[in-house]
Design a protein around this motif. Sequence first.
Motif, mmCIF file in Angstrom:
data_model
loop_
_atom_site.group_PDB
_atom_site.id
_atom_site.type_symbol
_atom_site.label_atom_id
_atom_site.label_comp_id
_atom_site.label_asym_id
_atom_site.label_seq_id
_atom_site.Cartn_x
_atom_site.Cartn_y
_atom_site.Cartn_z
ATOM 1 N N ARG A 64 0.933 -1.646 -0.206
ATOM 2 C CA ARG A 64 -0.252 -0.112 0.040
ATOM 3 C C ARG A 64 0.692 1.133 -0.039
ATOM 4 O O ARG A 64 0.019 2.818 -0.796
ATOM 5 C CB ARG A 64 -1.345 -0.019 1.049
ATOM 6 C CG ARG A 64 -0.428 0.070 3.067
ATOM 7 C CD ARG A 64 -1.227 -0.318 3.325
ATOM 8 N NE ARG A 64 -0.986 0.425 4.957
ATOM 9 C CZ ARG A 64 -1.717 -0.407 5.891
ATOM 10 N NH1 ARG A 64 -2.741 -0.692 6.297
ATOM 11 N NH2 ARG A 64 -1.272 -0.456 7.528
ATOM 12 N N GLU A 84 -4.744 -2.412 -0.528
ATOM 13 C CA GLU A 84 -4.589 -2.854 0.953
ATOM 14 C C GLU A 84 -4.871 -4.244 0.190
ATOM 15 O O GLU A 84 -5.460 -4.795 -0.692
ATOM 16 C CB GLU A 84 -6.031 -2.805 0.673
ATOM 17 C CG GLU A 84 -6.089 -2.129 2.691
ATOM 18 C CD GLU A 84 -6.313 -3.491 2.946
ATOM 19 O OE1 GLU A 84 -5.595 -4.242 4.147
ATOM 20 O OE2 GLU A 84 -6.826 -4.026 2.343
ATOM 21 N N SER A 85 -4.359 -4.954 0.388
ATOM 22 C CA SER A 85 -4.605 -6.996 0.965
ATOM 23 C C SER A 85 -5.131 -7.259 1.073
ATOM 24 O O SER A 85 -5.951 -8.220 1.046
ATOM 25 C CB SER A 85 -3.210 -7.033 2.310
ATOM 26 O OG SER A 85 -1.545 -7.314 1.688
#
Length: 210
Positions: free
Chosen positions: A72, A98-99
């Motif tokens: 990110r 974002e993961s």
Amino acid sequence: MTQNEIKLNHGQFLAAAERAEWKPQDIARRATVAEIFAREAALEVDFGSGDGAFILAMARRFPERNFLGIERMSGRVEKTCRAAARGDIENVRIVRLESLYTAQWLLPVGSASVVHIGFPDPWPKRHHHPRRLFQDEFMVALHQVVAAGGEVRIKTDDQPYFLWIEKVLERAKGFKRITWEEEADYPKTDFEAHFLAQGLAIYRARLRKV
Ligand SMILES: C[S@@+](CC[C@H](N)C(=O)[O-])C[C@H]1O[C@@H](n2cnc3c(N)ncnc32)[C@H](O)[C@@H]1O
């Protein structure tokens, strides 16, 4: 200056660095592998790829596979993409996202043969625990993204967070824990090298999708 920097002029270098960053056309739908890489190949995904030492070393070591990093922080994405261009590494893409969102909504279903998660932020304060990456919903999303028979490999130096992760893994459906005898020359992440140099223990877990 490396051979490749000498070989590429500045414009070509910038173009190669830009190619290494995957900028999804549409973040409201799952991508196809063809939108991310120019070729079909086994895909490995590194969540929180940081400055990219691990993913770049893996990509060099396994040129027949594709590697996607999710990170990110823009500075780290840029650093990794520039290093990929400098090293003439064409089988790496980095996406600045974002993961959890990326796993839940963007990555192709059943696409990842291996998922790597190295040293996820431990968020030690109790009131920050909801920010930890390892939550039940993340495991559900991972299960969708990992290919049949694929793997998840997790490392951390933080024992309290590892105990938390183990509880999340026990609750997760569709994975089984398997042993992980690490090879001595398996690439180290930046954080791993840092913690090993301090003589700290590294905790790890390896899962197979069943
Ligand atoms: C402790 S560093 C580890 C970096 C690398 N994996 C290593 O082992 O050297 C964690 C990385 O994950 C990134 N990160 C943390 N939370 C994230 C999230 N929710 N989505 C994407 N990246 C995240 C951070 O910006 C940072 O680069």
